[in-house]
Scaffold this active site. Structure first.
Site, PDB file in Angstrom:
ATOM      1  N   ASN A  40      68.247   5.082  98.838  1.00 33.31           N
ATOM      2  CA  ASN A  40      69.615   5.711  99.982  1.00 33.31           C
ATOM      3  C   ASN A  40      70.756   6.553  99.121  1.00 33.31           C
ATOM      4  OD1 ASN A  40      69.628   3.234  99.318  1.00 33.31           O
ATOM      5  ND2 ASN A  40      72.061   2.641 100.441  1.00 33.31           N
ATOM      6  N   GLU A  42      73.648   8.826 100.217  1.00 33.54           N
ATOM      7  CA  GLU A  42      75.373   8.435 100.849  1.00 33.54           C
ATOM      8  C   GLU A  42      76.086   9.559 100.614  1.00 33.54           C
ATOM      9  OE1 GLU A  42      77.425   4.423 100.104  1.00 33.54           O
ATOM     10  OE2 GLU A  42      75.754   3.644 101.752  1.00 33.54           O
ATOM     11  N   CYS A  51      68.653   7.865 104.388  1.00 35.58           N
ATOM     12  CA  CYS A  51      68.028   6.865 104.311  1.00 35.58           C
ATOM     13  C   CYS A  51      67.072   6.466 103.175  1.00 35.58           C
ATOM     14  CB  CYS A  51      67.930   5.782 105.191  1.00 35.58           C
ATOM     15  SG  CYS A  51      68.171   5.493 106.737  1.00 35.58           S
ATOM     16  N   GLU A  53      64.149   5.298 103.363  1.00 33.53           N
ATOM     17  CA  GLU A  53      62.869   5.694 103.806  1.00 33.53           C
ATOM     18  C   GLU A  53      61.905   7.314 104.055  1.00 33.53           C
ATOM     19  OE1 GLU A  53      64.929   3.335 104.982  1.00 33.53           O
ATOM     20  OE2 GLU A  53      63.884   1.642 105.831  1.00 33.53           O
ATOM     21  N   CYS A  85      65.475   2.186 109.927  1.00 34.54           N
ATOM     22  CA  CYS A  85      66.231   2.003 111.045  1.00 34.54           C
ATOM     23  C   CYS A  85      65.699   2.770 112.120  1.00 34.54           C
ATOM     24  CB  CYS A  85      68.057   2.886 110.768  1.00 34.54           C
ATOM     25  SG  CYS A  85      67.344   4.387 110.555  1.00 34.54           S
ATOM     26  N   CYS A  88      64.317   6.372 110.775  1.00 27.87           N
ATOM     27  CA  CYS A  88      63.877   6.044 110.034  1.00 27.87           C
ATOM     28  C   CYS A  88      62.260   5.813 110.544  1.00 27.87           C
ATOM     29  CB  CYS A  88      63.927   5.505 108.346  1.00 27.87           C
ATOM     30  SG  CYS A  88      65.419   6.323 107.917  1.00 27.87           S
TER      31      CYS A  88
HETATM   32  N1  THU Z   1      69.918   2.356 104.614  1.00 27.65           N
HETATM   33  C1  THU Z   1      68.161   2.580 103.987  1.00 27.65           C
HETATM   34  O1  THU Z   1      68.429   3.333 102.826  1.00 27.65           O
HETATM   35  N2  THU Z   1      67.644   2.234 105.318  1.00 27.65           N
HETATM   36  C2  THU Z   1      67.527   1.449 105.775  1.00 27.65           C
HETATM   37  O2  THU Z   1      66.076   0.894 106.259  1.00 27.65           O
HETATM   38  C3  THU Z   1      68.954   1.177 106.665  1.00 27.65           C
HETATM   39  C4  THU Z   1      70.259   1.500 106.157  1.00 27.65           C
HETATM   40  C5  THU Z   1      71.088   2.568 104.322  1.00 27.65           C
HETATM   41  C6  THU Z   1      71.734   3.794 104.329  1.00 27.65           C
HETATM   42  C7  THU Z   1      73.114   3.504 103.804  1.00 27.65           C
HETATM   43  O3  THU Z   1      73.558   4.142 102.704  1.00 27.65           O
HETATM   44  C8  THU Z   1      73.606   2.106 103.743  1.00 27.65           C
HETATM   45  O4  THU Z   1      71.748   1.829 103.860  1.00 27.65           O
HETATM   46  C9  THU Z   1      73.863   1.046 104.742  1.00 27.65           C
HETATM   47  O5  THU Z   1      73.640   0.993 106.369  1.00 27.65           O
END
Ligand code: THU
Length: 133
Positions: A40, A42, A51, A53, A85, A88
């Site tokens: 991920n 941000e 994310c 994925e 999520c 994804c």
């Molecule tokens: N996140 C992912 O990278 N994948 C997931 O399946 C769930 C959430 C990340 C997004 C954000 O940077 C952090 O996790 C909190 O939601």
């Protein structure tokens, strides 16, 4: 799948998650046996966060790979396994058959072994993607 999960754990170490402090790594397995990782990333404009994925999918497609049999997702900062999520799930389902494995875990040894079909039920548009080049 545990081997793929190890690669996802490694990928999580590169996560850029200064806001949530919630690192996620993904390892995507192509039909020809290649593994593509993602983490991920941000942004201070929170909605731009990508994310792990989707990062892995972008990585793979950029290398010419469009068909996958499994993905492992590691969330070392979570007490419980973390599934993809909704966004994804939709993106993964574009490039995976319904029986492709989605294997996910958190900080403990607990793992969930699901399929993309189970995570994206009633996907009546799935076949739209199968005729695409
Ligand atoms: N996140 C992912 O990278 N994948 C997931 O399946 C769930 C959430 C990340 C997004 C954000 O940077 C952090 O996790 C909190 O939601």
């Amino acid at each position: 799948m545990e081997e793929l999960f190890d690669k996802a754990q490694q990928a999580a170490l590169a996560a850029y998650a200064p806001y949530s402090k919630f690192r996620v790594g993904a390892a995507l397995l192509s039909i020809d046996g290649q593994v593509f990782i993602g983490c991920n990333v941000e942004n201070r404009s929170f909605g731009l966060t990508i994310c792990a994925e989707r990062g892995a999918v972008m990585h793979a497609v950029s290398k010419g790979c469009r068909s996958f049999t499994a993905i492992a997702i590691a969330a070392p900062d979570s007490p419980v396994p973390v599934p993809p999520c909704g966004a994804c799930r939709q993106v993964l389902s574009e490039f995976m058959p319904p029986d492709a494995r989605v294997y996910f875990g958190g900080a403990s040894v607990e793992r969930v072994n699901a399929t993309i079909g189970a995570l994206c039920p009633f996907d009546s548009l799935h076949d739209l993607a199968s005729g695409v080049d």
